[in-house]
Design a protein around this motif. Structure first.
Motif, short mmCIF file in Angstrom:
data_model
loop_
_atom_site.label_atom_id
_atom_site.label_comp_id
_atom_site.label_asym_id
_atom_site.label_seq_id
_atom_site.Cartn_x
_atom_site.Cartn_y
_atom_site.Cartn_z
N GLU A 153 71.28 -9.08 81.83
CA GLU A 153 70.75 -8.11 82.79
C GLU A 153 71.95 -7.44 83.44
O GLU A 153 72.82 -8.13 83.99
N TYR A 154 72.00 -6.12 83.37
CA TYR A 154 73.18 -5.42 83.90
C TYR A 154 73.36 -5.76 85.38
O TYR A 154 72.46 -5.57 86.18
N CYS A 155 74.55 -6.31 85.71
CA CYS A 155 74.77 -6.80 87.07
C CYS A 155 76.05 -6.25 87.66
O CYS A 155 76.59 -6.78 88.62
N MET B 296 80.37 -11.64 81.60
CA MET B 296 79.70 -12.79 82.20
C MET B 296 79.15 -13.70 81.09
O MET B 296 77.99 -13.61 80.70
N HIS C 59 70.62 -11.66 87.63
CA HIS C 59 71.30 -11.89 86.36
C HIS C 59 70.26 -12.30 85.31
O HIS C 59 69.16 -12.73 85.65
N HIS D 44 79.73 -6.91 83.99
CA HIS D 44 78.58 -7.62 83.41
C HIS D 44 78.87 -8.16 82.01
O HIS D 44 78.50 -9.28 81.67
N CYS E 291 74.91 -13.17 80.05
CA CYS E 291 74.07 -12.48 81.03
C CYS E 291 73.50 -11.26 80.32
O CYS E 291 74.24 -10.46 79.76
#
Ligand code: CUA
Length: 158
Positions: free
Chosen positions: A142-144, A151, A105, A148, A140
């Motif tokens: 960062e692509y999670c 988040m 993340h 995403h 967040c």
């Protein structure tokens, strides 16, 4: 072998360009101690929520008076979802410690210097000072996974 004058100028220019880039990288490491970020510690992702300080997410004032803000990241939420920074912690340095229990993340708090990655197995640490009352969003970046974009969390500074 005959090399055209313009060809030679281009070759020389390219060589100078590459050489300057190498010198820039080497000198930043040697003279300016540029280095890759290191994790503040290691932690088993599946044990994060049972391991101190991550077993008690949120803001804590330690015995020595210092402030610690603990976050756990997981798909697709932060724990805690909402944090209130009391007026007495405003202007004080707060150490944020964060860890992920699953995937990578990104942790970004709007209008602050906080911008770190949460890598499973690593403890991420960053210091922040909230000088003004107001509201900040923790996102967040960062692509999670599929949610995403949901988040997020909130930090309210009193
Ligand atoms: Cu967590 Cu994107």
């Amino acid at each position: 072998m005959e090399v055209d004058r313009y060809e030679r100028i281009w070759m020389t220019g390219s060589a100078i360009f590459v050489l300057s880039a190498v010198i820039a990288v080497v000198s930043s490491v040697v003279f300016h101690t540029a280095e890759l970020p290191e994790p503040a510690g290691r932690i088993e992702p599946e044990l994060v929520t049972q391991t101190a300080p991550f077993d008690e997410p949120g803001l804590h004032q330690r015995d020595d008076g210092s402030w610690e803000l603990i976050y756990v990241g997981q798909v697709w939420a932060w724990t805690p979802q909402q944090v209130t920074i009391p007026a007495e912690a405003r202007g004080e340095e707060i150490t944020i410690k964060a860890a992920s229990i699953d995937v990578i993340h990104g942790m970004k708090i709007t209008d602050t210097n906080v911008n770190v990655m949460l890598i499973p197995g690593h403890v991420s640490e960053v210091a922040v000072t909230f000088d003004e009352p107001g509201s900040h969003t923790l996102v967040c970046h960062e692509y999670c996974g599929i949610q995403h974009h949901l988040m997020g969390a909130e930090i309210v500074v009193e």
